[in-house]
Scaffold this motif. Sequence first.
Motif, mmCIF file in Angstrom:
data_model
loop_
_atom_site.group_PDB
_atom_site.id
_atom_site.type_symbol
_atom_site.label_atom_id
_atom_site.label_comp_id
_atom_site.label_asym_id
_atom_site.label_seq_id
_atom_site.Cartn_x
_atom_site.Cartn_y
_atom_site.Cartn_z
ATOM 1 N N THR A 111 36.882 35.959 36.147
ATOM 2 C CA THR A 111 36.971 37.352 35.702
ATOM 3 C C THR A 111 36.977 38.303 36.878
ATOM 4 O O THR A 111 37.810 39.225 36.956
ATOM 5 N N VAL A 119 40.704 39.636 36.766
ATOM 6 C CA VAL A 119 40.743 40.548 35.641
ATOM 7 C C VAL A 119 41.919 41.515 35.799
ATOM 8 O O VAL A 119 42.199 42.012 36.888
ATOM 9 N N TYR A 126 40.791 41.670 30.115
ATOM 10 C CA TYR A 126 39.503 41.885 30.771
ATOM 11 C C TYR A 126 38.812 40.575 31.105
ATOM 12 O O TYR A 126 37.983 40.521 32.016
ATOM 13 N N ASN A 127 39.114 39.541 30.353
ATOM 14 C CA ASN A 127 38.456 38.248 30.512
ATOM 15 C C ASN A 127 39.524 37.165 30.595
ATOM 16 O O ASN A 127 39.782 36.451 29.620
ATOM 17 N N GLN A 153 31.378 37.444 29.537
ATOM 18 C CA GLN A 153 32.295 38.313 28.821
ATOM 19 C C GLN A 153 32.133 39.712 29.392
ATOM 20 O O GLN A 153 31.084 40.328 29.251
ATOM 21 N N LEU A 154 33.162 40.190 30.052
ATOM 22 C CA LEU A 154 33.104 41.494 30.695
ATOM 23 C C LEU A 154 32.969 42.586 29.650
ATOM 24 O O LEU A 154 33.710 42.637 28.672
#
Length: 747
Positions: free
Chosen positions: A483, A487, A404-405, A145-146
């Motif tokens: 990601t 992303v 983002y993810n 998870q970014l």
Amino acid sequence: MMRTTGRRLRLLSTLGRTAGWGVSWLALLAAVPAMAQQASAPAEDPASTAAVVATDEFVELDPITVVATRTAESWIDTLAGVTVRRSEQLDMLMPARTADLFQGMPGTTAIQNANTSQTQINIRGLQDFGRVAVIVDGARQNFNQLGHAGAGGFFVEPGLIADVDVVRGPVSNIYGSGAIGGVVTMRTKDAADIIAPGQTWGVEATGEAAGNGFMGYTSVLGATQVGENVDLFVGATYRKADDYSDGNGDVVQDSGYETWTGIAKATFRPADFHEVKLTALNYETQFSTQTDADSATVYSTTAANRTVTASWNYSNPDDNLFDWRSSVYWNQVDQDQVKSTGSSNPITGAVGDPRSFVIDTVGFDANNTSRFGSGDWANAITYGGDYFQDEIDNTDDYGFGEGYNPSGDRGVGGAFVQWKANYSTWLEAIAALRYDAYSLNSDDGGGTSGERLSPKFTLGVTPWSWLTLYGTYAEGYRAPTVTEALVSGPHPLPFDTPGTMFYFLPNPSLQAETGKNKEIGINIKKDNLFFDGDKLRAKLNYYQNDVENYIELVEFGSSTGTICPIPGRPTTCFPFDWGVPGYAQYQNVQEARLKGFEFEGTYDARKWFVGLSGQVSEGEISAGVDAGQPLSTIQPDQVTTTLGFRFMEEKLTVAVRWTAVAAVTASDLPVNSVYEPTDSFNLVSVYAGYQPNPNTLWRLSVENLLDEQYTQYENFLPSAGLTVKGALTLRFGGGQTAGLSDPAYVK
């Protein structure tokens, strides 16, 4: 230019303030003359799987590991930077958080911020996105998870862990794809850990409590043998912690958490030398978290880590053709978050808005070892393959967490062959070749793929029975994640300030990273050095890992303009006007160079023991437009010393552990680093364990005895101040295996 001189001076200054703890160095130095006198002694067989220390009172084996070469060998004989932790050592750590399992490991840092149950592993400055392969009961842990605190982590209950094995660097390229930083394997407790020798069933119950924000933990584990060829194991744990106070006495908000675990295993031996094991593990946790210390947005988080594995192993000491290990697994991490605090905006949504991050990983791993002799050569050929598929399903209908993810899938697999040979008692050679391939795709379109051959060569020489010298060249290959490659979306700056942002751009042409590691090392193994039954074990190594196509987040572009439209919001536009680049993208920089020195050693005289471990490391971008810039993930230099004593016929163990960690200043960090500098600090902890009989163990520890105020590097919340822990473990069992006596069960 490497920016490490300041770090080393600061570490020496930190050490100087506690110079009395240098007794470990004295123990090692004093041993050298005695070992030199043994130079003419007959050499021990380096091919043996375990070294035995024997006296009239005890017999003890060095821990066995397979993590580096997939062949069983003593950890001290392994020609690599390997550290192992077994139940006795883990008991002394009294781990409440997963990161506690890795305390004092050289070159290995577990990063776990106060407001999460998720843990990241950094090995030799490499972390995130699978650079370190984490494997629990044979199943890969690939959750990402970014966020500001890194990307990549895993969830596991530390009280369930029986063994931890860590190999540093890409020297274990046969173990699995992507591990250019290293491999961490963990084994949860099983029937063999609960049932006493000679008995047919057993129960283990543990209760633990801690002050400084009350923490309570309990576990009940049970196992039984059904006939002679079936073992059943089941257990449950529960842990709850309140917010703790730091060294200044201030309560650290959202540092509390709650976890519970259920586990079941069934082991079958359908024929001689065959073993089939089924494992099901369910871990759940609740906590509140924010993205960084200055963020006004807080998420109420629940996460579940579910794993199912099935393994089939065959090992017959009289069969030189087949030594088979295989497993298939499914792992799912489901993290659900609800925004509980913060202003409403299109980036994070409004209070009460949910989002979720889910990854399903399925995979298999199979390998076989064939052995044969040729003159004075003993040969082992190991060959096999592995594959895993990540299915990522992230949802955020109110913000841009999914941007983002991104959702998508990634398939990574490979095959390998390794030749391991021992000549007489003084020479060991290892040569391996691995083929890797990957492909990844996003739900929004776009993808990438790649493949590569990675070699490994190791040569070890044992001129005397107590000393082994080795050198290694090994390559590793890491595929980019969904990601990193795909992303996309806007990000506010500062957080929750509408109209001020930068924009993530996808990079579907991102190439895989290649690590090229050079390493030299020394293993020292000496028994009966000063007293009958004492032993010295030490591993020292120097490495340099050159990572080609190193992937890093790069900022660039105009600092003013308008982003329009935003994915998922076709009628929404955001203007931005600020003094930093307007875009961010994961890109391949030409090369990163990481190098350092690691050491760990123990001297055990039974009545007392002493240990020393630590590392000095550095890393920078070594080529390209950013050449000379330090890497932000390099951990500060540190030294850990342990001094312990055993009393009352070794029923009572008392130990003191001291860790000195150097500072990280702004000059140690690259421009625009997401991490903050940290001060140097000293941690002193004491432990006492009393085992009046084989089935009862009392434990007491005082952590951060000096009530030091400190923040671990890469964390944005301070760590706990002085904390007292107490625990009691009780075991009982019964039945008797046919034809066996009932020896005392010693853990």
